[in-house]
Enzyme design. Structure first.
Site, PDB file in Angstrom:
ATOM      1  N   TYR A 132     -45.449 138.587  87.291  1.00 60.24           N
ATOM      2  CA  TYR A 132     -44.724 138.453  88.551  1.00 60.24           C
ATOM      3  C   TYR A 132     -44.432 136.995  88.890  1.00 60.24           C
ATOM      4  O   TYR A 132     -43.526 136.699  89.669  1.00 60.24           O
ATOM      5  CB  TYR A 132     -45.501 139.090  89.708  1.00 60.24           C
ATOM      6  CG  TYR A 132     -45.657 140.588  89.616  1.00 60.24           C
ATOM      7  CD1 TYR A 132     -44.918 141.350  88.716  1.00 60.24           C
ATOM      8  CD2 TYR A 132     -46.572 141.255  90.417  1.00 60.24           C
ATOM      9  CE1 TYR A 132     -45.069 142.717  88.632  1.00 60.24           C
ATOM     10  CE2 TYR A 132     -46.732 142.635  90.349  1.00 60.24           C
ATOM     11  CZ  TYR A 132     -45.981 143.353  89.445  1.00 60.24           C
ATOM     12  OH  TYR A 132     -46.140 144.720  89.366  1.00 60.24           O
TER      13      TYR A 132
ATOM     14  N   LYS B  33     -54.674 144.986  77.754  1.00 60.97           N
ATOM     15  CA  LYS B  33     -53.922 145.539  76.615  1.00 60.97           C
ATOM     16  C   LYS B  33     -54.142 144.619  75.420  1.00 60.97           C
ATOM     17  O   LYS B  33     -53.205 144.103  74.805  1.00 60.97           O
ATOM     18  CB  LYS B  33     -52.436 145.678  76.982  1.00 60.97           C
ATOM     19  CG  LYS B  33     -51.614 146.502  75.987  1.00 60.97           C
ATOM     20  CD  LYS B  33     -52.061 147.943  75.889  1.00 60.97           C
ATOM     21  CE  LYS B  33     -51.122 148.718  74.939  1.00 60.97           C
ATOM     22  NZ  LYS B  33     -51.662 150.059  74.618  1.00 60.97           N
TER      23      LYS B  33
ATOM     24  N   ASP C 159     -53.297 151.806  79.073  1.00 63.50           N
ATOM     25  CA  ASP C 159     -52.733 153.148  78.929  1.00 63.50           C
ATOM     26  C   ASP C 159     -53.831 154.206  78.971  1.00 63.50           C
ATOM     27  O   ASP C 159     -53.672 155.267  79.589  1.00 63.50           O
ATOM     28  CB  ASP C 159     -51.905 153.258  77.649  1.00 63.50           C
ATOM     29  CG  ASP C 159     -52.567 152.638  76.431  1.00 63.50           C
ATOM     30  OD1 ASP C 159     -53.618 151.980  76.569  1.00 63.50           O
ATOM     31  OD2 ASP C 159     -52.020 152.797  75.314  1.00 63.50           O
TER      32      ASP C 159
ATOM     33  N   ASP D 101     -51.267 146.632  89.974  1.00 67.04           N
ATOM     34  CA  ASP D 101     -50.246 147.196  90.860  1.00 67.04           C
ATOM     35  C   ASP D 101     -50.033 148.667  90.535  1.00 67.04           C
ATOM     36  O   ASP D 101     -50.027 149.535  91.423  1.00 67.04           O
ATOM     37  CB  ASP D 101     -48.950 146.396  90.679  1.00 67.04           C
ATOM     38  CG  ASP D 101     -47.901 146.726  91.728  1.00 67.04           C
ATOM     39  OD1 ASP D 101     -48.153 147.567  92.611  1.00 67.04           O
ATOM     40  OD2 ASP D 101     -46.807 146.127  91.674  1.00 67.04           O
TER      41      ASP D 101
ATOM     42  N   ASP E  58     -51.795 152.203  92.626  1.00 62.70           N
ATOM     43  CA  ASP E  58     -50.916 153.226  93.200  1.00 62.70           C
ATOM     44  C   ASP E  58     -51.248 154.598  92.628  1.00 62.70           C
ATOM     45  O   ASP E  58     -51.207 155.612  93.343  1.00 62.70           O
ATOM     46  CB  ASP E  58     -49.447 152.885  92.926  1.00 62.70           C
ATOM     47  CG  ASP E  58     -48.892 151.862  93.906  1.00 62.70           C
ATOM     48  OD1 ASP E  58     -49.684 151.321  94.704  1.00 62.70           O
ATOM     49  OD2 ASP E  58     -47.679 151.593  93.876  1.00 62.70           O
TER      50      ASP E  58
END
Length: 360
Positions: A138, A189, A221, A245, A249
């Site tokens: 970001y 990851k 994942d 993020d 959620d």
């Protein structure tokens, strides 16, 4: 206790308005509170031509804590990227050095049937996502758009983390786990990304200072799958900005609704910005339909983390529990056939419940 109130856009003013009722009730009981409001996001652009007006940032920096609603709306979609409402949120996090985002996912027993998973899978869920907030893709440079040699448009962003950024959020993760069940899962990851290889190395090194906390690692994942397969295996998850993020959620839906989850974004000294994790929901703005409980619970987090008033936090959280136990529901957490109340009705119910939990 000085609090900057930044309602923002969409449902932001409505949900923040209900949280302000709670603050007013606490002030009436004797808490020394001072609040001042300012625009941010689209409202900031409308007022001053930028999503984070200078006056808003100055207010946030001189207050002890910030309560924010939500930013964004379709009317701003055509603006240049630098002027879009979301840039105001990213900018205030960066200017205030709010690097640690705490996002609890707690399932209230009364809402077990509201989760999209079977009740037996989510019953008793209580996990915390610790998300790094000022680095990663970001904020990484270079970023932008360009034209390839073949004439195609191409967008590019850079995932980037420095060792010090990883170390400080890892410490927050370990300290948080130490206050809970002493289990920390670091999500990355590392089988694909060099950034994640460094992340795992640094988190592992920091873990040597916390021998009382059990550290595990998980690819993002797999973590996404495990959150819906067996979410109660997690106590605290620590991860980077983008992964956090997404995962937080996902975790919110385990708790029945994204409208139930608060968050705290903290600097190194505990000063924080508090906000619900949901967005501005422009489709229901102004319709008295939004769930204000995540915002009200964000106020509870404010008293717990910035003001060190666990007694006040407990009182607010107890009022929310009492309202849910009474069977009161907004539309997002109401089951088929249950009558839903509006934003204002839910806020009034919490204030009423507060009155039975007077400060000792």
């Amino acid at each position: 206790m000085k609090i900057a109130i930044l309602p923002g856009d969409g449902i932001g003013p409505e949900i923040v308005g209900e949280a302000q009722k709670v603050l007013a009730a606490l002030a009436a009981d004797g808490l020394a509170l001072e609040t001042e409001s300012a625009p941010i996001g689209g409202a900031g652009y409308d007022a001053a031509g930028q999503p984070l007006p200078d006056a808003t940032l100055a207010l946030a920096q001189r207050c002890d804590a910030v309560l924010l609603g939500a930013v964004g709306g379709p009317q701003y979609d055509a603006l240049p990227r630098a002027l879009r409402p979301e840039q105001g949120l990213l900018a205030i996090r960066k200017h205030m050095r709010l690097f640690a985002n705490l996002r609890p996912a707690l399932l209230y027993p009364e809402l077990a049937a509201s989760s999209t998973l079977k009740a037996e899978v989510v019953a008793g869920l209580d996990l915390m996502v610790v998300r790094e907030l000022t680095g990663d893709i970001y904020f990484g440079e270079p970023r932008g758009r360009r034209t390839t040699p073949s004439g195609e448009a191409e967008g590019f962003d850079t995932m980037r983390y420095a060792e010090g950024e990883i170390r400080r959020i890892a410490k927050v993760g370990f300290e948080t786990a130490r206050r809970r069940q002493r289990r920390l899962c670091s999500v990355d990851k590392a089988n694909v990304l060099d950034t994640s290889i460094l992340w795992r190395e640094v988190v592992t090194a920091v873990g040597r200072d916390y021998p009382d906390v059990a550290l595990t690692h998980m690819y993002v994942d797999n973590a996404a799958m495990q959150l819906v397969r067996n979410p109660k295996q997690f106590d605290v998850i620590v991860t980077g900005n983008m992964f956090g993020d997404i995962l937080s959620d996902e975790a919110s839906m385990l708790a029945g609704s994204i409208g139930m989850l608060p968050s705290a974004s903290l600097d190194a000294e505990g000063k924080g910005l508090y906000e619900p994790i949901h967005g501005s929901a422009p489709d229901i703005a102004g319709k008295d339909k939004a769930n204000p409980l995540a915002t009200i619970l964000s106020v509870a987090m404010m008293f717990r983390h910035t003001f060190a008033r666990a007694d006040v936090a407990d009182r607010i959280e107890g009022a929310v529990r009492a309202v849910l136990a009474q069977g009161l529901r907004t539309g997002d957490i109401a089951l088929a056939g249950e009558r839903a109340i509006g934003t204002r009705g839910m806020g009034d119910a919490v204030v009423a419940a507060l009155a039975t939990r007077k400060r000792g």
